[in-house]
Design a protein around this motif. Structure first.
Motif, PDB file in Angstrom:
ATOM      1  N   ILE A  30       0.862  -1.178   0.000  1.00 21.17           N
ATOM      2  CA  ILE A  30       0.000   0.000   0.000  1.00 21.17           C
ATOM      3  C   ILE A  30       0.902   1.233   0.000  1.00 21.17           C
ATOM      4  O   ILE A  30       1.694   1.414   0.926  1.00 21.17           O
ATOM      5  CB  ILE A  30      -0.920   0.036   1.238  1.00 21.17           C
ATOM      6  CG1 ILE A  30      -1.774  -1.237   1.286  1.00 21.17           C
ATOM      7  CG2 ILE A  30      -1.796   1.293   1.232  1.00 21.17           C
ATOM      8  CD1 ILE A  30      -2.569  -1.395   2.561  1.00 21.17           C
ATOM      9  N   PRO A  31       0.814   2.079  -1.017  1.00 25.10           N
ATOM     10  CA  PRO A  31       1.633   3.294  -1.029  1.00 25.10           C
ATOM     11  C   PRO A  31       1.055   4.338  -0.066  1.00 25.10           C
ATOM     12  O   PRO A  31      -0.137   4.298   0.268  1.00 25.10           O
ATOM     13  CB  PRO A  31       1.524   3.777  -2.476  1.00 25.10           C
ATOM     14  CG  PRO A  31       0.220   3.242  -2.949  1.00 25.10           C
ATOM     15  CD  PRO A  31      -0.002   1.941  -2.219  1.00 25.10           C
ATOM     16  N   ALA A  32       1.894   5.269   0.374  1.00 24.82           N
ATOM     17  CA  ALA A  32       1.408   6.391   1.173  1.00 24.82           C
ATOM     18  C   ALA A  32       0.459   7.202   0.308  1.00 24.82           C
ATOM     19  O   ALA A  32       0.647   7.311  -0.904  1.00 24.82           O
ATOM     20  CB  ALA A  32       2.580   7.263   1.637  1.00 24.82           C
ATOM     21  N   GLY A  33      -0.584   7.734   0.910  1.00 27.04           N
ATOM     22  CA  GLY A  33      -1.544   8.533   0.160  1.00 27.04           C
ATOM     23  C   GLY A  33      -2.836   8.675   0.917  1.00 27.04           C
ATOM     24  O   GLY A  33      -2.886   8.381   2.117  1.00 27.04           O
ATOM     25  N   PRO A  34      -3.887   9.104   0.253  1.00 27.17           N
ATOM     26  CA  PRO A  34      -5.173   9.279   0.934  1.00 27.17           C
ATOM     27  C   PRO A  34      -5.571   8.000   1.669  1.00 27.17           C
ATOM     28  O   PRO A  34      -5.530   6.903   1.092  1.00 27.17           O
ATOM     29  CB  PRO A  34      -6.140   9.588  -0.205  1.00 27.17           C
ATOM     30  CG  PRO A  34      -5.275  10.159  -1.288  1.00 27.17           C
ATOM     31  CD  PRO A  34      -3.967   9.428  -1.162  1.00 27.17           C
ATOM     32  N   LEU A  35      -5.933   8.151   2.941  1.00 27.00           N
ATOM     33  CA  LEU A  35      -6.256   6.978   3.755  1.00 27.00           C
ATOM     34  C   LEU A  35      -7.428   6.196   3.183  1.00 27.00           C
ATOM     35  O   LEU A  35      -7.442   4.971   3.252  1.00 27.00           O
ATOM     36  CB  LEU A  35      -6.545   7.399   5.201  1.00 27.00           C
ATOM     37  CG  LEU A  35      -6.777   6.261   6.190  1.00 27.00           C
ATOM     38  CD1 LEU A  35      -5.592   5.297   6.217  1.00 27.00           C
ATOM     39  CD2 LEU A  35      -7.040   6.815   7.573  1.00 27.00           C
ATOM     40  N   SER A  36      -8.380   6.886   2.583  1.00 29.55           N
ATOM     41  CA  SER A  36      -9.527   6.177   2.001  1.00 29.55           C
ATOM     42  C   SER A  36      -9.067   5.176   0.943  1.00 29.55           C
ATOM     43  O   SER A  36      -9.580   4.063   0.855  1.00 29.55           O
ATOM     44  CB  SER A  36     -10.536   7.161   1.419  1.00 29.55           C
ATOM     45  OG  SER A  36      -9.921   7.971   0.430  1.00 29.55           O
ATOM     46  N   GLN A  37      -8.067   5.536   0.153  1.00 23.07           N
ATOM     47  CA  GLN A  37      -7.532   4.627  -0.861  1.00 23.07           C
ATOM     48  C   GLN A  37      -6.724   3.503  -0.220  1.00 23.07           C
ATOM     49  O   GLN A  37      -6.780   2.354  -0.650  1.00 23.07           O
ATOM     50  CB  GLN A  37      -6.676   5.391  -1.860  1.00 23.07           C
ATOM     51  CG  GLN A  37      -7.488   6.328  -2.730  1.00 23.07           C
ATOM     52  CD  GLN A  37      -6.619   7.130  -3.688  1.00 23.07           C
ATOM     53  OE1 GLN A  37      -5.432   6.887  -3.840  1.00 23.07           O
ATOM     54  NE2 GLN A  37      -7.231   8.115  -4.336  1.00 23.07           N
ATOM     55  N   GLY A  38      -5.973   3.842   0.821  1.00 20.61           N
ATOM     56  CA  GLY A  38      -5.202   2.826   1.542  1.00 20.61           C
ATOM     57  C   GLY A  38      -6.102   1.787   2.181  1.00 20.61           C
ATOM     58  O   GLY A  38      -5.792   0.592   2.181  1.00 20.61           O
ATOM     59  N   VAL A  39      -7.242   2.234   2.708  1.00 17.92           N
ATOM     60  CA  VAL A  39      -8.192   1.318   3.330  1.00 17.92           C
ATOM     61  C   VAL A  39      -8.785   0.369   2.286  1.00 17.92           C
ATOM     62  O   VAL A  39      -8.931  -0.832   2.534  1.00 17.92           O
ATOM     63  CB  VAL A  39      -9.299   2.103   4.066  1.00 17.92           C
ATOM     64  CG1 VAL A  39     -10.452   1.209   4.453  1.00 17.92           C
ATOM     65  CG2 VAL A  39      -8.724   2.794   5.290  1.00 17.92           C
ATOM     66  N   LEU A  40      -9.114   0.896   1.118  1.00 21.91           N
ATOM     67  CA  LEU A  40      -9.627   0.039   0.045  1.00 21.91           C
ATOM     68  C   LEU A  40      -8.591  -1.008  -0.364  1.00 21.91           C
ATOM     69  O   LEU A  40      -8.917  -2.175  -0.572  1.00 21.91           O
ATOM     70  CB  LEU A  40     -10.038   0.874  -1.164  1.00 21.91           C
ATOM     71  CG  LEU A  40     -11.312   1.692  -0.994  1.00 21.91           C
ATOM     72  CD1 LEU A  40     -11.505   2.625  -2.195  1.00 21.91           C
ATOM     73  CD2 LEU A  40     -12.519   0.788  -0.828  1.00 21.91           C
ATOM     74  N   ALA A  41      -7.343  -0.579  -0.473  1.00 25.03           N
ATOM     75  CA  ALA A  41      -6.270  -1.507  -0.836  1.00 25.03           C
ATOM     76  C   ALA A  41      -6.090  -2.570   0.240  1.00 25.03           C
ATOM     77  O   ALA A  41      -5.947  -3.760  -0.063  1.00 25.03           O
ATOM     78  CB  ALA A  41      -4.961  -0.743  -1.066  1.00 25.03           C
TER      79      ALA A  41
END
Length: 127
Positions: A30-41
């Motif tokens: 999971i790359p650093a970035g918006p938490l919403s995207q990290g949660v989906l990943a």
């Protein structure tokens, strides 16, 4: 109050329901970035459902997390330093919620263990 759910797959395998949540390891990238995207990943890679209020995650930036990790380790890494915390709702379902916030000049840390001996007259801390 808007509630968001990151769901990949509609069911949690029976074996995962019987196991202690987060025991199995997964290959997480999971790359650093918006938490919403990290949660989906994380949901896709670890096979868990993640429930959170959209306002809680909002503009928070999640940390990069990479490695063969348990769900718990991945969540700890993803949320480290964000002021958010996670907890199991049931096997295969996690929630992310606001944690303890710090005032100006204070620092929020993880768990701290304090030990004392009977009759001790001084306190030493390690950070």
């Amino acid at each position: 109050m808007a509630l968001a759910v990151a769901v990949v797959g509609a069911t949690v395998p029976a074996a995962a329901q019987d196991a202690t949540p987060g025991d199995a390891t997964h290959r997480i990238t999971i790359p650093a970035g918006p938490l919403s995207q990290g949660v989906l990943a994380l949901s896709a890679q670890a096979g868990v459902q993640v429930v959170f209020e959209s306002g809680t995650v909002g503009s928070v930036t999640g940390n990069a997390v990479t490695g063969t990790l348990t769900t718990q380790q991945a969540l700890d890494g993803l949320l480290a330093g964000t002021g958010l915390r996670w907890r199991w709702l049931r096997a295969g379902v996690v929630t992310i919620e606001a944690g303890i916030t710090a005032d100006a000049g204070e620092r929020v840390t993880g768990a701290v263990r304090v030990e004392a001996a009977q009759g001790a007259t001084s306190l030493q801390t390690a950070v």
